[in-house]
Design a protein around this motif. Structure first.
Motif, PDB file in Angstrom:
ATOM      1  N   GLU A 219      56.901  -0.495  33.191  1.00 55.10           N
ATOM      2  CA  GLU A 219      56.758  -0.976  31.817  1.00 55.10           C
ATOM      3  C   GLU A 219      57.271   0.066  30.826  1.00 55.10           C
ATOM      4  N   GLU A 220      57.838  -0.422  29.738  1.00 60.80           N
ATOM      5  CA  GLU A 220      58.286   0.452  28.650  1.00 60.80           C
ATOM      6  C   GLU A 220      57.320   0.307  27.478  1.00 60.80           C
TER       7      GLU A 220
ATOM      8  N   GLY B  25      51.906  -6.355  23.154  1.00 59.59           N
ATOM      9  CA  GLY B  25      51.809  -6.295  24.608  1.00 59.59           C
ATOM     10  C   GLY B  25      52.446  -5.050  25.200  1.00 59.59           C
ATOM     11  N   GLN B  26      53.198  -4.319  24.401  1.00 61.21           N
ATOM     12  CA  GLN B  26      53.877  -3.120  24.902  1.00 61.21           C
ATOM     13  C   GLN B  26      53.594  -1.901  24.025  1.00 61.21           C
ATOM     14  N   THR B  27      52.411  -1.873  23.424  1.00 61.54           N
ATOM     15  CA  THR B  27      52.037  -0.690  22.656  1.00 61.54           C
ATOM     16  C   THR B  27      51.473   0.351  23.615  1.00 61.54           C
ATOM     17  N   ALA B  28      51.409   1.587  23.165  1.00 62.51           N
ATOM     18  CA  ALA B  28      50.873   2.662  24.000  1.00 62.51           C
ATOM     19  C   ALA B  28      49.435   2.354  24.417  1.00 62.51           C
TER      20      ALA B  28
ATOM     21  N   ILE C 249      49.371  -0.495  27.116  1.00 66.46           N
ATOM     22  CA  ILE C 249      49.817  -0.029  28.440  1.00 66.46           C
ATOM     23  C   ILE C 249      48.742   0.861  29.060  1.00 66.46           C
ATOM     24  N   LEU C 250      48.185   1.759  28.270  1.00 65.97           N
ATOM     25  CA  LEU C 250      47.130   2.652  28.759  1.00 65.97           C
ATOM     26  C   LEU C 250      45.932   1.842  29.248  1.00 65.97           C
ATOM     27  N   ASN C 251      45.456   0.907  28.434  1.00 69.44           N
ATOM     28  CA  ASN C 251      44.282   0.120  28.797  1.00 69.44           C
ATOM     29  C   ASN C 251      44.547  -0.793  29.996  1.00 69.44           C
ATOM     30  N   HIS C 252      45.749  -1.286  30.105  1.00 70.11           N
ATOM     31  CA  HIS C 252      46.116  -2.161  31.227  1.00 70.11           C
ATOM     32  C   HIS C 252      45.995  -1.430  32.566  1.00 70.11           C
TER      33      HIS C 252
END
Length: 138
Positions: free
Chosen positions: A95-96, A102-105, A108-111
């Motif tokens: 992921e970027e 859906g692609q915030t820092a 991504i961290l929480n995912h």
């Protein structure tokens, strides 16, 4: 090589808005092999209150692609750095971080929690005679 350095991590370097040409925050992803990874759950007590917190330690063996942040922001392609606020994810992550929904820092961290952390401590331990590495904590 240290036998504990068997893990793959994905490091997301944050280029701060003040340091980018377009004055926007940018994230660069680097997959690093043969790293050390440790995640641990700590319990603390304050009177009658208990708190549980994950703590993380990652060690990256000395790497010619590492640059201090001030040098990295001049030419990030093909290099990595480590700064407080960067994100580490256990394993290879494709992921970027773009800032789009859906692609915030944070997303991504929480995912990837609990196998992900934000860097809150860093030390460059490459000046030692042996076991040269970069230590990241969170």
């Amino acid at each position: 090589m240290n036998q504990n350095y068997i893990h793959t991590i994905t490091l997301y370097n944050r280029i701060q808005a003040a340091d980018s040409e377009d004055r926007k925050e940018h994230w660069k992803r680097t997959v690093l092999l043969n790293c050390f990874w440790k995640a641990q759950v700590n319990t603390g007590f304050n009177g009658t209150q208990a708190s549980v917190q994950n703590t993380y330690v990652t060690r990256i063996p000395e790497d010619e692609r590492y640059l201090p942040y001030a040098e990295y922001i001049k030419n990030p392609e093909g290099y990595f750095t480590v700064s407080q606020g960067d994100i580490v994810i256990y394993g290879e992550c494709t992921e970027e971080i773009t800032g789009a929904s859906g692609q915030t820092a944070a997303q991504i961290l929480n995912h990837h929690k609990p196998n992900a952390f934000k860097v809150t401590a860093f030390s460059d331990n490459t000046k030692f005679p042996i076991a040269k590495h970069y230590r990241l904590g969170g």
